[in-house]
Design a protein around this motif. Structure first.
Motif, mmCIF file in Angstrom:
data_model
loop_
_atom_site.group_PDB
_atom_site.id
_atom_site.type_symbol
_atom_site.label_atom_id
_atom_site.label_comp_id
_atom_site.label_asym_id
_atom_site.label_seq_id
_atom_site.Cartn_x
_atom_site.Cartn_y
_atom_site.Cartn_z
ATOM 1 N N ASP A 101 0.627 -1.073 -0.156
ATOM 2 C CA ASP A 101 -0.091 -0.450 -0.404
ATOM 3 C C ASP A 101 1.045 0.823 -0.109
ATOM 4 O OD1 ASP A 101 -2.394 1.761 -0.474
ATOM 5 O OD2 ASP A 101 -3.006 1.047 2.062
ATOM 6 N N ASP A 102 0.363 2.482 -0.148
ATOM 7 C CA ASP A 102 1.062 3.619 -0.317
ATOM 8 C C ASP A 102 2.298 4.043 -1.125
ATOM 9 O OD1 ASP A 102 -1.274 4.186 1.330
ATOM 10 O OD2 ASP A 102 -0.515 3.779 3.539
ATOM 11 N N GLU A 116 -4.455 4.848 -6.370
ATOM 12 C CA GLU A 116 -4.918 4.809 -5.749
ATOM 13 C C GLU A 116 -5.686 6.681 -5.880
ATOM 14 O OE1 GLU A 116 -3.969 2.997 -1.084
ATOM 15 O OE2 GLU A 116 -2.388 4.444 -1.778
#
Ligand code: C2E
Ligand code: CA
Ligand code: CA
Ligand code: CA
Length: 275
Positions: free
Chosen positions: A175-176, A232
């Protein structure tokens, strides 16, 4: 005497006292919230651009506080991490997300955020296995999302557990991506199934050539490593068109849908964005 003590403390350290008392209150409220079942999950669709349909949903926790209303995770997850309460909250999230996903069509996955403290707790594997067993969800429909901060306390044990989970069929997403200090090095440490490109790059992809170049490089890198990509925070069609052009596999963001309550998922499954 108790009152005196508090008064003196406040006199010397007014702001620290206020901050500490605030955190203490949130901690007490969180303990009560776990008992009272005040958490709900919202779900944000992840749209698969090649298949032209929703490929999964990310579970995002919300706290329905009796007085303060809906509290976003940014306001309580850090305190839950510091106090260890994230273990109990995370266990509930895992159970609930797997249970909910059983109502969806079989090709649709559920993604669950797992925080670093959950990885340091020896019970994580059992919690995941139990959530799968209780719900009956196939392991390959579960994706866990981790940030590179899970590796900060020592890579070895975390990577061993990730290999165990992945051998069971559970998918692992990073993630991220791009926000940490050594994102690239972790790609060598573990064969992630997916890289989630952080929203900060997507936000400026249409206006900042260097952001666009970084996104292109991440997608190329992921492709070479046989990993999927999700962008995202996609909020407009300009960003979508650029991401499509770069070969990004999946998009997630307000353009397609905000996180929704479980009751709205069936309606979302009808949507298309092909043009
Ligand atoms: P995250 O995992 O990076 O989740 C994505 C966040 O971006 C979500 O915020 C989502 O609502 C928001 N978002 C999605 N699309 C857009 C967009 O187009 N524009 C903008 N501005 N924002 C968008 P949310 O739900 O407030 O969650 C914040 C963070 O809290 C998450 O970041 C995650 O780190 C943490 N979190 C949420 N639920 C859980 C959970 O169940 N467990 C753990 N450990 N952490 C969680
Ligand atoms: Ca996430
Ligand atoms: Ca993220
Ligand atoms: Ca984040």
């Amino acid at each position: 005497a108790k009152e005196d003590g508090r008064g003196v403390f406040r006199f010397f350290e007014p702001s620290l006292d206020a901050a500490a008392r605030w955190r203490r209150q949130v901690e007490l409220d969180l303990r009560a919230a776990i008992q009272a079942g005040q958490f709900v999950l919202n779900y944000q669709p992840v749209f698969d651009l090649k298949a032209d349909r929703i490929g999964g949903f990310e579970a995002l926790v919300r706290w329905h506080h009796p007085e303060r209303g809906i509290v976003p995770p940014a306001e309580f997850i850090p305190i839950a991490e510091d106090t260890g309460l994230i273990i109990a909250i995370g266990e509930w999230v895992m159970q609930e997300a797997c249970r909910q996903a059983m109502h969806w069509p079989e090709h649709i996955r559920v993604a669950v955020n797992v925080s670093p403290l959950q990885f340091r707790n020896s019970g994580l594997q059992a919690i995941i296995l139990q959530a799968l067993a209780h719900s009956g969800l196939a392991p390959d429909r579960l994706e866990i999302e981790i940030t590179e901060s899970v590796f900060l306390d020592g890579e070895g044990p975390v990577i061993a557990l990730l290999h165990t989970l992945r051998a069971m069929g559970i998918r692992v997403a990073l993630d991220d991506f791009g926000t940490g200090y050594s994102s690239l090095s972790y790609l060598r440490s573990f064969p992630f199934d997916k890289i989630k490109i952080d929203r900060s790059f997507i936000t400026s992809i249409a206006t900042d050539p260097s952001a666009a170049a970084i996104v292109r490089a991440i997608v190329d890198l992921a492709t070479a490593l046989d990993m999927e990509t999700t962008a995202e925070g996609v909020e407009d069609t300009g960003q979508l068109d650029l991401l499509r052009g770069e070969g990004c596999g999946n998009i997630q963001g307000y353009l397609f849908s905000r996180p929704v309550e479980s009751g709205r998922i069936a309606g979302l499954l009808e949507n298309r964005i092909s043009r």
